[in-house]
Design an enzyme around this catalytic site. Structure first.
Site, PDB file in Angstrom:
ATOM      1  N   ASN A  18      -5.033   1.206  10.868  1.00 40.17           N
ATOM      2  CA  ASN A  18      -5.043   2.284   9.874  1.00 40.17           C
ATOM      3  C   ASN A  18      -6.269   2.064   8.991  1.00 40.17           C
ATOM      4  O   ASN A  18      -6.257   1.216   8.110  1.00 40.17           O
ATOM      5  CB  ASN A  18      -3.745   2.220   9.053  1.00 40.17           C
ATOM      6  N   LYS A  20      -7.484   3.949   6.823  1.00 41.05           N
ATOM      7  CA  LYS A  20      -7.327   4.571   5.499  1.00 41.05           C
ATOM      8  C   LYS A  20      -8.604   5.346   5.123  1.00 41.05           C
ATOM      9  O   LYS A  20      -9.290   5.849   6.012  1.00 41.05           O
ATOM     10  CB  LYS A  20      -6.942   3.517   4.463  1.00 41.05           C
ATOM     11  N   HIS A 108       3.628   7.118   5.264  1.00 39.03           N
ATOM     12  CA  HIS A 108       3.048   5.860   4.772  1.00 39.03           C
ATOM     13  C   HIS A 108       3.335   5.742   3.274  1.00 39.03           C
ATOM     14  O   HIS A 108       3.377   6.740   2.561  1.00 39.03           O
ATOM     15  CB  HIS A 108       1.541   5.860   5.033  1.00 39.03           C
ATOM     16  N   GLU A 110       1.523   4.946   0.932  1.00 47.29           N
ATOM     17  CA  GLU A 110       0.476   5.534   0.085  1.00 47.29           C
ATOM     18  C   GLU A 110       0.623   7.054   0.011  1.00 47.29           C
ATOM     19  O   GLU A 110       0.108   7.685  -0.913  1.00 47.29           O
ATOM     20  CB  GLU A 110      -0.908   5.093   0.594  1.00 47.29           C
ATOM     21  N   GLU A 178       7.032  -1.451   6.748  1.00 45.65           N
ATOM     22  CA  GLU A 178       5.980  -1.956   5.879  1.00 45.65           C
ATOM     23  C   GLU A 178       6.530  -2.127   4.468  1.00 45.65           C
ATOM     24  O   GLU A 178       6.647  -1.131   3.726  1.00 45.65           O
ATOM     25  CB  GLU A 178       4.805  -0.971   5.822  1.00 45.65           C
ATOM     26  N   GLY A 184      -1.730  -4.349   1.521  1.00 41.42           N
ATOM     27  CA  GLY A 184      -3.011  -4.541   0.844  1.00 41.42           C
ATOM     28  C   GLY A 184      -3.003  -5.634  -0.213  1.00 41.42           C
ATOM     29  O   GLY A 184      -3.941  -5.747  -0.998  1.00 41.42           O
ATOM     30  N   SER A 216      -0.444  -6.538   5.219  1.00 37.08           N
ATOM     31  CA  SER A 216      -1.249  -7.764   5.170  1.00 37.08           C
ATOM     32  C   SER A 216      -1.190  -8.585   6.451  1.00 37.08           C
ATOM     33  O   SER A 216      -1.255  -9.819   6.406  1.00 37.08           O
ATOM     34  CB  SER A 216      -0.859  -8.614   3.958  1.00 37.08           C
TER      35      SER A 216
END
Ligand code: PGA
Length: 254
Positions: A18, A20, A108, A110, A178, A184, A216
């Site tokens: 990903n 991003k 996701h 985010e 996740e 991150g 991570s």
């Protein structure tokens, strides 16, 4: 069995990158070329798992052109539920498919936390992805506060129940666990917690649906995480921006 004697019969593992909101055309092209070079040099049967890259929308055609025929698949990072319409700034699943994508990441954290997307919206997007012939990678995961409150499994179970439409088949859905606090941050869940969560997710999914871990993942921790039962691959953010790191993680997916 594949040439190295690994049993590929049940669930082929998936290493998904990903990217991003990272990369201009030159960076994306360089990364794609570096991955293709490794695929070519490694030869048939390597890296022993399916490889997927999810670049930003502006790089889909550039990257798609470079990886064509290499065995690396292309995915989007999000999509709208509708096929077309007056939705400024959005991208439809049909557009992703038209750009060469076979997969799309949905739900996701985010998107959930940065753009207020809930399970109902994610559910609609998954249906849109399936309509366009894409495999949806559904992300689920608890926050730090929810983990500390002991409700992680409950939260993830409710995200699964609220997001997954009833009419999918095992091949067009991948689930990525996740933990929000691990994305991150350089922090990962303990191996025990990952194994327990994947086992809990497995009870809610058909046997052929792959369950990825994300948050991570790096070349150092990949072997131990990817060796766990019910961990069928990884969704990799930061470490997927470096070809060697992503390749090393992919090679840990055996
Ligand atoms: P990370 O991101 O590997 O940088 O933690 C994972 C993800 O957001 O999918």
């Amino acid at each position: 069995m594949d040439p190295r004697g690994r049993n590929m019969a049940v669930r082929t593992k998936l290493a998904a990158g990903n990217w991003k909101m990272n990369g201009l055309r030159e960076d994306g092209a360089a990364l794609a070329r570096a991955l293709v070079q490794r695929m070519v040099a490694a030869g048939a049967g390597e890296p022993g798992c399916q490889l997927l890259v999810c670049p930003p929308a502006t790089l889909l055609t550039t990257v798609g052109g470079l990886i064509a025929g290499s065995g690396i698949a292309l995915g989007g990072q999000d999509c709208h539920a509708a096929a077309k319409g007056a939705f400024t700034g959005d991208i439809s699943p049909e557009m992703l498919a038209d750009a060469g994508c076979t997969h799309v990441i949905l739900g996701h954290s985010e998107r959930r936390h940065g753009h207020g997307e809930g399970d109902t919206a994610v559910h609609e997007k998954i249906l849109g992805a399936w309509r366009a012939g894409l495999t949806a990678i559904l992300c689920v995961g608890e926050t730090r506060a929810q983990r500390e409150a002991g409700t992680a499994v409950e939260i993830v179970a409710s995200q699964l129940a609220g997001s997954i439409p009833g009419d999918g088949v095992p091949d067009n859905l991948v689930v990525a666990y996740e933990p929000v606090w691990a994305i991150g941050t350089g922090l990962t869940a303990t191996l025990e917690d990952i194994a327990a969560m994947h086992a809990a997710i497995r009870t809610r999914l058909p046997a052929r649906t792959r369950i990825l871990y994300g948050g991570s993942v790096n070349p150092q921790n990949a072997v131990s995480i990817l060796g766990l039962a019910e961990v069928d691959g990884a969704l990799v953010g930061g470490a997927s921006l470096d070809a060697e790191n992503f390749w090393t993680i992919a090679r840990s997916c055996v």
